[in-house]
Design an enzyme around this catalytic site. Structure first.
Site, short mmCIF file in Angstrom:
data_model
loop_
_atom_site.label_atom_id
_atom_site.label_comp_id
_atom_site.label_asym_id
_atom_site.label_seq_id
_atom_site.Cartn_x
_atom_site.Cartn_y
_atom_site.Cartn_z
N THR A 809 0.82 -1.22 0.00
CA THR A 809 0.00 0.00 0.00
C THR A 809 0.84 1.26 0.00
OG1 THR A 809 -0.15 -0.14 2.42
CG2 THR A 809 -1.97 -1.08 1.15
N CYS A 810 2.07 1.17 0.51
CA CYS A 810 2.89 2.39 0.56
C CYS A 810 3.28 2.87 -0.83
CB CYS A 810 4.13 2.18 1.43
SG CYS A 810 5.23 0.89 0.82
N SER A 811 3.44 1.93 -1.77
CA SER A 811 3.78 2.32 -3.14
C SER A 811 2.64 2.07 -4.11
CB SER A 811 5.02 1.53 -3.61
OG SER A 811 4.77 0.13 -3.57
#
Length: 848
Positions: A809-811
């Site tokens: 989810t961070c990227s």
């Protein structure tokens, strides 16, 4: 059970009973015995199928098959263990225990009857199929035997009726009676115990999830689906042109059509339906390129192939060139539907149809049955996965009984006007089941209509400068007063002297424009489009959809999760604890109420913590706050379970009685808290103070929003709406289509003809809007577009098939494994997005 027929003592008794049931649901205790009542014996007789009655009239006996357990559903083949012969006019004795699966409704023979008929067979239980689904045939229906009725009349009087149902037992047990009570038929102890047994690990949340499952699979929700291919066996036509065949009627292509090739008035389309399909709506899709090919008058026939009966004739409006509904709300399965084109426009000879569309159900889907709880259907309901289907079925029967009783008294729980004392709030534990109620929708509609006001003759005009609003949105720090936002311009404009009559927003559903926008330096005449644009601007200013954009207004702040890459709720906002502009919060509440009353929407990305308080529901730390600050929830869990040594190592003397709110301000939890160190033995008190303070940090702002909401929407409406329903009515359905999502998906490092991409896209094409929203949240932590997704090949297991997918989810990255088929990809992907939110690899996409 219509409420109007209930005596006052029955109503009071049922209210007491419902309160007891709701407490049992909330605490996951065994439900009251009255709700679980099953009579020990019921008599059944054979009710002949009218279609086959003539052929069977001469038969003196009827042979019935007996199984040792309810046979498997459609397609299952298992031989009966025995057969029994029932004399003409004779009765069978069965227990009151019933079981419903995809095959039909089953009844269980009483022990005495089983021994009488099957003494030569070693059967512990005997089950009969009382009614088949999707077929005709004889039925077994419950009756009172003649001997029993005569004895009751002679002994107890003509009006005497024994207690034989759970509803009667509820009234008998919980209502006050004068005189002798009716006799209670002995209960089936084993069947009652099955009902009363609480499944291991069961909780109130499981009941809520089961209620949501039942709602999602109810008739009103199922009818949203197009079932043409699923329920249609084949299509025949009277004639066809070579390149315009019958296949085009179901290819779902906008530029193809079927064209007849025969004499005028002799054209028809015959739909052969699969066994058990019940049609709720049938459309013909017109092709309007040439008027003389468009049908003018259509008749629909249905029934068995050799006994078609006229159902409906439709005269199509001369100005219609869209989809025309020609049949609706069939109650039984019709094997064949025939569409006869009686006449074309302009006296045309042949007809063209772009397609046909059907919304229908399987007969067994309209009735609660154990086969509803197939593993593939439970993927979207993680709390129900792994629970035996029979356990879910029995629990669902109890919920259904509870809702049936709730419906019988619901009008007594709802105040007749908003000025009445008392609300449904006293029974708030019943809210999750209200969505299953057949009465609540009608009561909500009545409350809204009875509280309507007369709309103004003309909407007030407001001048809006969107150029200034866009400049402010790009850099809000230049104007802390926010006077140039669309929100503020509208708020001030509606309060100006020109519009001194305050708007109450309680207008009828048909009143679709609350104000008229005059856009400065824009040549736009607002006939409704400009008004809707202004609502979209307000939504975007209050809760920006992009996580990178600054927030132009001070009323909401981003949750801590928006900066937490591992969270699956990264697009939420909460009311700003520092903002004390309560009149504007109240106006936001009024706008929400206006959206609820109308067809307009106001999209506000708020977590359940806020919606629950607006709907008057209880909130809790464990269930609701993780959507706001998941890291804090985890930290406090660690703090509570840590030992003294680890506590001293992790915190030392740095942990004080302070906390950071959503607006990033540090506040003290006790007087002098910033200089008071938290001791190990006091850590639970500290945790409690933090939880209470964070749960209540926006209490004043939410109270102001709720006050505005209640100025527009009567209290009983909020009492009867769950927080999910309230959110949907205000914000609309976050509909995501595959076509829209595809615009935001980029494939990196895949060959142009890679089959992995093809299978993946085919799998996503079979996803519902809810599935796509979950997929979006699984990959990005956000549930709404726009957000960019990058798909990479899964490289760690290159030669392994059918792995569970992973995401970061961070990227906003998705790592696509290799799948043996699109179907397998669809199943594993759906499982992941509903059950594996924690699978966040947080891997660097360049590690490879």
């Amino acid at each position: 059970m219509p409420a109007s027929g209930e005596a006052p003592h029955q109503v009071l008794g049922r209210l007491r009973f419902l309160l007891q049931c709701s407490e049992c649901f909330r605490r996951a205790r065994a439900l009251p015995a009255a709700l679980c009542y099953v009579p020990r014996e019921v008599q059944y007789k054979i009710c002949k199928d009218p279609a086959a009655a003539a052929a069977a009239a001469a038969a003196a006996r009827r042979l019935l098959s007996v199984w040792d357990s309810p046979a498997s559903a459609r397609g299952g083949k298992r031989a009966a263990r025995a057969t029994i012969a029932v004399r003409k006019g004779g009765c069978l004795r069965a227990t009151g225990e019933e079981y419903c699966n995809g095959a039909g409704l089953w009844i269980k023979l009483s022990k005495e009857q089983l021994e009488e008929y099957t003494s030569s067979h070693d059967l512990a239980e005997g089950w009969l199929l009382a009614q088949r689904f999707g077929e005709g045939g004889d039925k077994l229906v419950p009756v009172d035997s003649v001997k029993t009725i005569q004895w009751q009349h002679q002994t107890l009087g003509v009006d005497y009726k024994p207690v034989v149902s759970w509803e009667q037992l509820v009234d008998l047990t919980y209502s006050m009676h004068l005189g002798e009570k009716p006799r209670l038929i002995e209960q089936d102890e084993a069947a009652v115990q099955k009902f009363r047994s609480v499944p291991p690990g069961w909780s109130y949340e499981c009941d809520m999830e089961l209620g949501r499952f039942l709602y999602d699979h109810s008739e009103r929700e199922l009818q949203r689906r197009d079932c043409t291919k699923e329920h249609l066996s084949s299509v025949e036509v009277s004639s066809q042109v070579e390149d315009c065949s019958a296949a085009h009627l179901t290819d779902n292509q906008p530029y193809t059509f079927w064209e007849s090739n025969g004499p005028r008035g002799q054209h028809w389309v015959r739909l052969n339906m699969k066994k058990g399909a019940i049609v709720k709506k049938l459309w013909v899709m017109l092709d309007g390129q040439v008027s003389s090919y468009v049908p003018r008058r259509v008749a629909v026939y249905g029934g068995a192939p050799n006994r078609l009966q006229h159902l409906r004739t439709v005269l199509i409006n001369e100005n219609s060139f869209q989809d025309i509904c020609i049949l609706r709300d069939m109650k039984t399965h019709l094997p064949v539907l025939e569409i006869r084109i009686l006449e074309c426009r302009d006296q045309g000879y042949n007809v063209r149809l772009r397609g046909i569309k059907i919304k229908s159900f399987w007969e067994w889907d309209l009735i609660l049955n154990a086969d509803m709880f197939q593993p593939a259907r439970l993927v979207r309901y993680p709390l129900l996965e792994g629970v035996d289907a029979d356990v879910l079925y029995r629990r669902a029967v109890l919920i259904q009984r509870f809702v049936q009783l709730l419906d019988s008294v619901l009008c007594y729980l709802t105040p007749p006007s908003e000025d009445s004392i008392g609300t449904f709030n006293a029974l708030r534990n019943m809210k999750p089941f209200l969505m299953l109620s057949k009465q609540s929708t009608a009561l909500i509609t009545h409350c809204l209509q009875s509280s309507e006001s007369t709309p103004p003759h003309a909407p007030p005009k407001v001048n809006i400068n969107r150029h200034l609003a866009r400049e402010h949105r790009a850099n809000p720090a230049l104007d802390p007063s926010c006077r140039n936002t669309v929100f503020t311009q509208l708020y001030e404009g509606l309060r100006s002297s020109k519009n001194n009559q305050p708007l109450d927003y309680r207008w009828p559903l048909s009143y679709s424009q609350w104000w008229e926008c005059e856009f400065i330096t824009e040549g736009i005449i607002d006939n409704g489009g400009g008004f809707r644009d202004s609502l979209s601007d307000i939504s975007e200013e209050l809760c920006p959809s992009s996580g990178d954009a600054p927030v132009p207004l001070p009323f909401f702040v981003r949750t801590s999760n928006q900066g937490n890459s591992s969270s699956n709720t990264r697009d939420m906002y909460v009311p700003n604890p520092s903002c004390k502009d309560f009149p504007k919060y109240e106006w936001i509440g009024q706008l929400m109420g206006a959206a609820l009353r109308s067809k307009e929407i106001l999209i506000l990305a708020l977590p359940a913590l806020v919606w629950k308080q607006l709907a008057g529901e209880e909130v809790s730390w464990s269930k609701d706050f993780a959507a706001v600050d998941s890291e804090l929830v985890k930290l406090l869990e660690v703090l509570e379970g840590v030992d003294r040594e680890a506590f001293e190592f992790m915190f030392g003397r740095e942990l004080t009685y302070t906390m950071v709110r959503s607006d990033q301000r540090v506040v003290e939890l006790i007087p002098g808290g910033s200089s008071t160190v938290v001791r190990y033995e006091d850590r639970k008190e500290f945790i409690h103070l933090v939880q209470r303070a964070r749960l209540e940090e926006s209490k004043e702002q939410i109270a102001a929003m709720r006050a505005g909401l209640l100025r527009v929407v009567p209290q009983p409406v909020l009492d009867m709406l769950t927080w999910q329903q309230l959110e949907k009515k205000v914000c609309g359905d976050p509909e995501i289509t595959m076509a829209e999502l595809r615009k935001f998906i980029t494939f990196d490092d895949f060959p142009s003809d890679d089959t992995r991409v093809q299978k993946f896209l085919e799998a996503l094409n079979n996803f519902t809007s809810e599935d796509l929203s979950r997929f979006l949240k699984f990959v990005t932590g956000r549930s709404r577009l726009p957000v960019q997704i990058t798909v990479y090949p899964e490289r760690t297991n290159l030669n392994t098939l059918d792995l569970m997918p992973q995401a970061s989810t961070c990227s906003c990255s998705f790592f696509l494994p290799n799948y043996s088929s699109a179907k397998v990809c669809e199943e594993l992907l759906r499982y992941a997005v509903y059950n594996c939110i924690s699978i966040d690899t947080d891997k660097d996409t360049w590690d490879e």
